[in-house]
Design a protein around this motif. Sequence first.
Motif, PDB file in Angstrom:
ATOM      1  N   SER A 188       0.828  -1.207   0.000  1.00 53.34           N
ATOM      2  CA  SER A 188       0.000   0.000   0.000  1.00 53.34           C
ATOM      3  C   SER A 188       0.860   1.253   0.000  1.00 53.34           C
ATOM      4  O   SER A 188       0.591   2.204  -0.747  1.00 53.34           O
ATOM      5  CB  SER A 188      -0.928  -0.010   1.222  1.00 53.34           C
ATOM      6  OG  SER A 188      -1.692   1.166   1.264  1.00 53.34           O
ATOM      7  N   ALA A 189       1.907   1.261   0.811  1.00 52.30           N
ATOM      8  CA  ALA A 189       2.803   2.417   0.879  1.00 52.30           C
ATOM      9  C   ALA A 189       3.524   2.636  -0.439  1.00 52.30           C
ATOM     10  O   ALA A 189       3.883   3.772  -0.777  1.00 52.30           O
ATOM     11  CB  ALA A 189       3.813   2.242   2.012  1.00 52.30           C
ATOM     12  N   MET A 190       3.721   1.556  -1.202  1.00 58.93           N
ATOM     13  CA  MET A 190       4.388   1.652  -2.499  1.00 58.93           C
ATOM     14  C   MET A 190       3.372   1.858  -3.633  1.00 58.93           C
ATOM     15  O   MET A 190       3.693   1.663  -4.793  1.00 58.93           O
ATOM     16  CB  MET A 190       5.238   0.403  -2.752  1.00 58.93           C
ATOM     17  CG  MET A 190       6.414   0.298  -1.809  1.00 58.93           C
ATOM     18  SD  MET A 190       7.471  -1.120  -2.162  1.00 58.93           S
ATOM     19  CE  MET A 190       8.220  -0.580  -3.700  1.00 58.93           C
ATOM     20  N   ASP A 191       2.153   2.214  -3.273  1.00 56.28           N
ATOM     21  CA  ASP A 191       1.087   2.522  -4.234  1.00 56.28           C
ATOM     22  C   ASP A 191       0.720   1.318  -5.103  1.00 56.28           C
ATOM     23  O   ASP A 191       0.572   1.432  -6.319  1.00 56.28           O
ATOM     24  CB  ASP A 191       1.456   3.732  -5.088  1.00 56.28           C
ATOM     25  CG  ASP A 191       0.223   4.398  -5.682  1.00 56.28           C
ATOM     26  OD1 ASP A 191      -0.868   4.263  -5.085  1.00 56.28           O
ATOM     27  OD2 ASP A 191       0.345   5.031  -6.746  1.00 56.28           O
ATOM     28  N   VAL A 232      -7.143   0.754   2.876  1.00 55.75           N
ATOM     29  CA  VAL A 232      -6.752   0.701   1.465  1.00 55.75           C
ATOM     30  C   VAL A 232      -7.963   0.844   0.553  1.00 55.75           C
ATOM     31  O   VAL A 232      -7.957   1.627  -0.392  1.00 55.75           O
ATOM     32  CB  VAL A 232      -5.999  -0.615   1.129  1.00 55.75           C
ATOM     33  CG1 VAL A 232      -5.801  -0.790  -0.365  1.00 55.75           C
ATOM     34  CG2 VAL A 232      -4.659  -0.652   1.847  1.00 55.75           C
ATOM     35  N   LYS A 233      -9.018   0.098   0.820  1.00 59.73           N
ATOM     36  CA  LYS A 233     -10.190   0.060  -0.069  1.00 59.73           C
ATOM     37  C   LYS A 233     -11.231   1.133   0.237  1.00 59.73           C
ATOM     38  O   LYS A 233     -12.119   1.363  -0.569  1.00 59.73           O
ATOM     39  CB  LYS A 233     -10.864  -1.306   0.005  1.00 59.73           C
ATOM     40  CG  LYS A 233     -10.047  -2.367  -0.706  1.00 59.73           C
ATOM     41  CD  LYS A 233     -10.840  -3.541  -1.150  1.00 59.73           C
ATOM     42  CE  LYS A 233     -11.914  -3.214  -2.116  1.00 59.73           C
ATOM     43  NZ  LYS A 233     -12.318  -4.228  -3.027  1.00 59.73           N
ATOM     44  N   ALA A 238      -1.861  -5.116  -2.068  1.00 64.03           N
ATOM     45  CA  ALA A 238      -2.172  -4.962  -0.641  1.00 64.03           C
ATOM     46  C   ALA A 238      -3.483  -5.662  -0.302  1.00 64.03           C
ATOM     47  O   ALA A 238      -3.554  -6.407   0.684  1.00 64.03           O
ATOM     48  CB  ALA A 238      -2.244  -3.483  -0.269  1.00 64.03           C
ATOM     49  N   VAL A 239      -4.501  -5.450  -1.109  1.00 60.12           N
ATOM     50  CA  VAL A 239      -5.803  -6.069  -0.847  1.00 60.12           C
ATOM     51  C   VAL A 239      -5.697  -7.589  -0.905  1.00 60.12           C
ATOM     52  O   VAL A 239      -6.223  -8.293  -0.042  1.00 60.12           O
ATOM     53  CB  VAL A 239      -6.868  -5.534  -1.838  1.00 60.12           C
ATOM     54  CG1 VAL A 239      -8.125  -6.386  -1.817  1.00 60.12           C
ATOM     55  CG2 VAL A 239      -7.199  -4.088  -1.503  1.00 60.12           C
ATOM     56  N   LEU A 253      -6.231  -6.164  12.731  1.00 55.68           N
ATOM     57  CA  LEU A 253      -5.249  -5.328  12.048  1.00 55.68           C
ATOM     58  C   LEU A 253      -5.399  -5.450  10.531  1.00 55.68           C
ATOM     59  O   LEU A 253      -5.378  -4.445   9.818  1.00 55.68           O
ATOM     60  CB  LEU A 253      -3.833  -5.704  12.487  1.00 55.68           C
ATOM     61  CG  LEU A 253      -2.709  -4.816  11.972  1.00 55.68           C
ATOM     62  CD1 LEU A 253      -2.918  -3.356  12.369  1.00 55.68           C
ATOM     63  CD2 LEU A 253      -1.375  -5.323  12.491  1.00 55.68           C
ATOM     64  N   ALA A 254      -5.576  -6.667  10.042  1.00 51.83           N
ATOM     65  CA  ALA A 254      -5.766  -6.871   8.601  1.00 51.83           C
ATOM     66  C   ALA A 254      -7.050  -6.209   8.126  1.00 51.83           C
ATOM     67  O   ALA A 254      -7.070  -5.569   7.058  1.00 51.83           O
ATOM     68  CB  ALA A 254      -5.776  -8.359   8.276  1.00 51.83           C
ATOM     69  N   ALA A 255      -8.118  -6.332   8.897  1.00 52.53           N
ATOM     70  CA  ALA A 255      -9.396  -5.712   8.515  1.00 52.53           C
ATOM     71  C   ALA A 255      -9.274  -4.190   8.468  1.00 52.53           C
ATOM     72  O   ALA A 255      -9.778  -3.543   7.546  1.00 52.53           O
ATOM     73  CB  ALA A 255     -10.493  -6.125   9.491  1.00 52.53           C
ATOM     74  N   PHE A 256      -8.593  -3.618   9.453  1.00 52.46           N
ATOM     75  CA  PHE A 256      -8.425  -2.166   9.464  1.00 52.46           C
ATOM     76  C   PHE A 256      -7.609  -1.705   8.260  1.00 52.46           C
ATOM     77  O   PHE A 256      -7.962  -0.738   7.590  1.00 52.46           O
ATOM     78  CB  PHE A 256      -7.754  -1.700  10.763  1.00 52.46           C
ATOM     79  CG  PHE A 256      -7.552  -0.207  10.800  1.00 52.46           C
ATOM     80  CD1 PHE A 256      -8.600   0.632  11.125  1.00 52.46           C
ATOM     81  CD2 PHE A 256      -6.325   0.352  10.478  1.00 52.46           C
ATOM     82  CE1 PHE A 256      -8.432   2.014  11.132  1.00 52.46           C
ATOM     83  CE2 PHE A 256      -6.143   1.719  10.488  1.00 52.46           C
ATOM     84  CZ  PHE A 256      -7.200   2.554  10.813  1.00 52.46           C
TER      85      PHE A 256
END
Length: 171
Positions: free
Chosen positions: A50-53, A96-97, A58-59, A88-91
Amino acid sequence: AFSGNFAQARQSMDALEEEWQRYFEGVPADEFNLDEAYTAYLVDRAWLASAMDDPAAAVQLLETGMTRSIDRLRKYPGNRDAGNLLMLAAFRYWDVKQALPEESVLMNLPYYYSSSGQIKACFDASLAARKAIMLGDKNRADEMTDYLMQKGFAEVTFMRACKAHSFCNGR
């Protein structure tokens, strides 16, 4: 990666993935501690993607992490580590989404209240705050954030989420 050196972090994660795959070849599939560590790796790798766009990667990683966490919760109901990894994964998925995960994930998220109404572990309280903000419960997020700030809790992933979603402003 927190310092912004994403290329080096990605190289490290790629090397770790190769190590994980080699390691899985000789280990029973239901090794509890290994599964927990690998699931945490997937959730962290998703943060990096996610940080690397790369939101698609990420999803995908987060969905795999959530599935693995739910599977562990089915095998070990009430397991704190599996529940916290799921949260943590859900957050991060929501982050992201900008959409909640599926209902099957939401119904397996930990319930972060004790019989006294207060959470004792700061990491659990930080996840309770993230859960509240994800679900739109600003009052609960404020309550948990106040609790954490009074305790001096400043874990880096919580502080990043807190600032990014403005639920720790003025604290």
